[in-house]
Design a protein around this motif. Structure first.
Motif, PDB file in Angstrom:
ATOM      1  N   UNK A   1       0.758  -0.936   0.132  1.00  0.00           N
ATOM      2  CA  UNK A   1      -0.209  -0.003   0.359  1.00  0.00           C
ATOM      3  C   UNK A   1       1.119   1.551  -0.009  1.00  0.00           C
ATOM      4  N   UNK A   2       2.029   1.434   1.093  1.00  0.00           N
ATOM      5  CA  UNK A   2       3.109   2.779   0.715  1.00  0.00           C
ATOM      6  C   UNK A   2       3.597   2.829  -0.565  1.00  0.00           C
ATOM      7  N   UNK A   3       4.041   2.067  -1.238  1.00  0.00           N
ATOM      8  CA  UNK A   3       4.234   1.716  -2.390  1.00  0.00           C
ATOM      9  C   UNK A   3       3.239   2.585  -4.016  1.00  0.00           C
ATOM     10  N   UNK A   4       2.494   1.445  -3.328  1.00  0.00           N
ATOM     11  CA  UNK A   4       0.753   2.378  -4.335  1.00  0.00           C
ATOM     12  C   UNK A   4       0.539   3.394  -3.947  1.00  0.00           C
ATOM     13  N   UNK A   5       0.969   4.000  -2.609  1.00  0.00           N
ATOM     14  CA  UNK A   5       1.217   5.940  -2.179  1.00  0.00           C
ATOM     15  C   UNK A   5       1.817   6.357  -2.358  1.00  0.00           C
ATOM     16  N   UNK A   6       2.553   5.824  -2.356  1.00  0.00           N
ATOM     17  CA  UNK A   6       4.528   6.633  -2.608  1.00  0.00           C
ATOM     18  C   UNK A   6       4.563   6.829  -4.661  1.00  0.00           C
ATOM     19  N   UNK A   7       4.030   5.805  -5.469  1.00  0.00           N
ATOM     20  CA  UNK A   7       3.679   6.100  -6.576  1.00  0.00           C
ATOM     21  C   UNK A   7       3.062   7.002  -7.054  1.00  0.00           C
ATOM     22  N   UNK A   8       1.669   6.862  -6.577  1.00  0.00           N
ATOM     23  CA  UNK A   8       0.626   7.844  -7.631  1.00  0.00           C
ATOM     24  C   UNK A   8       1.289   8.873  -6.636  1.00  0.00           C
ATOM     25  N   UNK A   9       1.487   9.620  -5.761  1.00  0.00           N
ATOM     26  CA  UNK A   9       2.020  10.816  -5.690  1.00  0.00           C
ATOM     27  C   UNK A   9       3.442  11.520  -6.160  1.00  0.00           C
TER      28      UNK A   9
ATOM     29  N   UNK B   1      -5.999   0.618   0.648  1.00  0.00           N
ATOM     30  CA  UNK B   1      -6.217  -0.740   1.736  1.00  0.00           C
ATOM     31  C   UNK B   1      -7.148  -2.032   1.013  1.00  0.00           C
ATOM     32  N   UNK B   2      -8.645  -0.717   0.766  1.00  0.00           N
ATOM     33  CA  UNK B   2      -9.419  -2.018  -0.090  1.00  0.00           C
ATOM     34  C   UNK B   2      -9.406  -2.695  -1.464  1.00  0.00           C
ATOM     35  N   UNK B   3      -8.584  -2.112  -2.158  1.00  0.00           N
ATOM     36  CA  UNK B   3      -7.830  -2.615  -3.222  1.00  0.00           C
ATOM     37  C   UNK B   3      -6.561  -4.140  -2.758  1.00  0.00           C
ATOM     38  N   UNK B   4      -5.924  -3.788  -2.065  1.00  0.00           N
ATOM     39  CA  UNK B   4      -5.416  -5.087  -1.543  1.00  0.00           C
ATOM     40  C   UNK B   4      -6.069  -6.265  -0.880  1.00  0.00           C
ATOM     41  N   UNK B   5      -6.873  -5.435  -0.067  1.00  0.00           N
ATOM     42  CA  UNK B   5      -8.172  -6.615   0.571  1.00  0.00           C
ATOM     43  C   UNK B   5      -8.662  -7.643   0.067  1.00  0.00           C
ATOM     44  N   UNK B   6      -8.827  -6.892  -1.436  1.00  0.00           N
ATOM     45  CA  UNK B   6      -9.842  -7.908  -2.648  1.00  0.00           C
ATOM     46  C   UNK B   6      -8.423  -8.157  -3.142  1.00  0.00           C
ATOM     47  N   UNK B   7      -7.778  -8.619  -3.337  1.00  0.00           N
ATOM     48  CA  UNK B   7      -6.705  -9.460  -3.468  1.00  0.00           C
ATOM     49  C   UNK B   7      -6.359 -10.282  -3.378  1.00  0.00           C
ATOM     50  N   UNK B   8      -6.332 -11.276  -4.197  1.00  0.00           N
ATOM     51  CA  UNK B   8      -6.220 -13.066  -4.450  1.00  0.00           C
ATOM     52  C   UNK B   8      -4.824 -13.722  -4.935  1.00  0.00           C
TER      53      UNK B   8
ATOM     54  N   UNK C   1      -1.630  19.776  -6.947  1.00  0.00           N
ATOM     55  CA  UNK C   1      -2.817  20.417  -5.594  1.00  0.00           C
ATOM     56  C   UNK C   1      -3.597  18.581  -5.558  1.00  0.00           C
ATOM     57  N   UNK C   2      -3.462  17.931  -6.132  1.00  0.00           N
ATOM     58  CA  UNK C   2      -4.168  16.200  -5.706  1.00  0.00           C
ATOM     59  C   UNK C   2      -3.566  15.921  -4.778  1.00  0.00           C
ATOM     60  N   UNK C   3      -2.583  16.512  -4.426  1.00  0.00           N
ATOM     61  CA  UNK C   3      -1.458  15.244  -3.521  1.00  0.00           C
ATOM     62  C   UNK C   3      -2.259  15.484  -2.592  1.00  0.00           C
ATOM     63  N   UNK C   4      -2.745  16.809  -2.385  1.00  0.00           N
ATOM     64  CA  UNK C   4      -3.756  17.046  -0.746  1.00  0.00           C
ATOM     65  C   UNK C   4      -5.222  16.014  -0.827  1.00  0.00           C
ATOM     66  N   UNK C   5      -5.907  15.415  -1.901  1.00  0.00           N
ATOM     67  CA  UNK C   5      -6.793  14.729  -1.980  1.00  0.00           C
ATOM     68  C   UNK C   5      -6.763  12.861  -1.828  1.00  0.00           C
TER      69      UNK C   5
ATOM     70  N   UNK D   1      -3.500  11.019  -0.448  1.00  0.00           N
ATOM     71  CA  UNK D   1      -3.061  10.942   0.208  1.00  0.00           C
ATOM     72  C   UNK D   1      -4.650  10.437   1.450  1.00  0.00           C
ATOM     73  N   UNK D   2      -5.328  11.066   1.609  1.00  0.00           N
ATOM     74  CA  UNK D   2      -6.655  10.575   2.636  1.00  0.00           C
ATOM     75  C   UNK D   2      -7.000   9.283   1.338  1.00  0.00           C
ATOM     76  N   UNK D   3      -7.708   9.905  -0.051  1.00  0.00           N
ATOM     77  CA  UNK D   3      -8.943   8.305  -0.474  1.00  0.00           C
ATOM     78  C   UNK D   3      -7.592   7.774  -1.026  1.00  0.00           C
ATOM     79  N   UNK D   4      -6.324   7.714  -1.715  1.00  0.00           N
ATOM     80  CA  UNK D   4      -5.628   6.865  -2.160  1.00  0.00           C
ATOM     81  C   UNK D   4      -4.990   5.867  -0.456  1.00  0.00           C
TER      82      UNK D   4
END
Length: 179
Positions: free
Chosen positions: A16-24, A49-56, A35-39, A41-44
């Motif tokens: 999850x941290x990897x994907x957040x940093x990649x997006x940033x 987290x939800x995406x990883x929970x659905x991965x298998x 300016x979208x960086x402010x949105x 981090x909380x939305x990302x």
């Protein structure tokens, strides 16, 4: 024969941290996205987290089943005998986080690139080796099953040779017509 689960993949905690940093990094490089960086981090963080929970990813005796998705959930079932390549990819940011991307390509797939991309599988090399090992076991079983028809062809050929020999013997034993 039941198709029993052999192995289930687990995903790195820092995926999850990897994907957040990649997006940033993407938003920062695009300048317009700063300016979208402010949105982001909380939305990302929530989305990741939800995406990883659905991965298998599950390996059974005959197939690889991959489930993932956030809004649109997908389940891909890949027969092991159709897998042609499993590549490991690791970019600079992935090396920093210690994760790999595993790509799965299959025979007969349409389009370019891999059919499946799995990012962040824990001990990805062992998972890949296990899939390839199970594929080889399946191929060996299919080869063993396919051998009897070759044996049948050999038996038919031998029977034809015996029949031809019997016909020659019969012709040799049959009295010739006298004129």
């Amino acid at each position: 024969m039941a198709d029993e689960q052999q192995v289930s993949a687990h995903f790195h905690a820092n995926l999850g941290l990897y994907w957040l940093v990649s997006g940033a990094v993407f938003f920062t490089v695009s300048i317009v996205g700063i300016p979208l960086l402010l949105l982001w981090f909380p939305l990302g963080l929530w989305a990741v987290r939800r995406y990883i929970a659905n991965m298998s990813a599950e390996l059974t005796e005959q197939k690889l089943i991959v489930r993932k998705g956030l809004l649109t959930r997908t389940e891909n079932t890949i027969p092991l005998d159709k897998i042609t390549d499993m590549a490991l990819i690791q970019g600079p940011l992935m090396r920093l986080f210690g994760i790999h991307k595993l790509t799965v390509e299959t025979a007969g797939q349409s389009g370019h690139g891999a059919l499946i991309n799995l990012v962040g599988v824990v001990d990805v090399q062992a998972f890949r080796e296990r899939v390839l090992y199970q594929k080889s076991l399946l191929n060996q079983r299919k080869e063993n099953v396919s051998q009897p028809p070759a044996l049948d062809a050999l038996l038919v050929e031998n029977l034809q040779q015996i029949n031809a020999t019997l016909l020659r013997i019969e012709q040799a034993l049959t009295p010739k017509n006298r004129q």
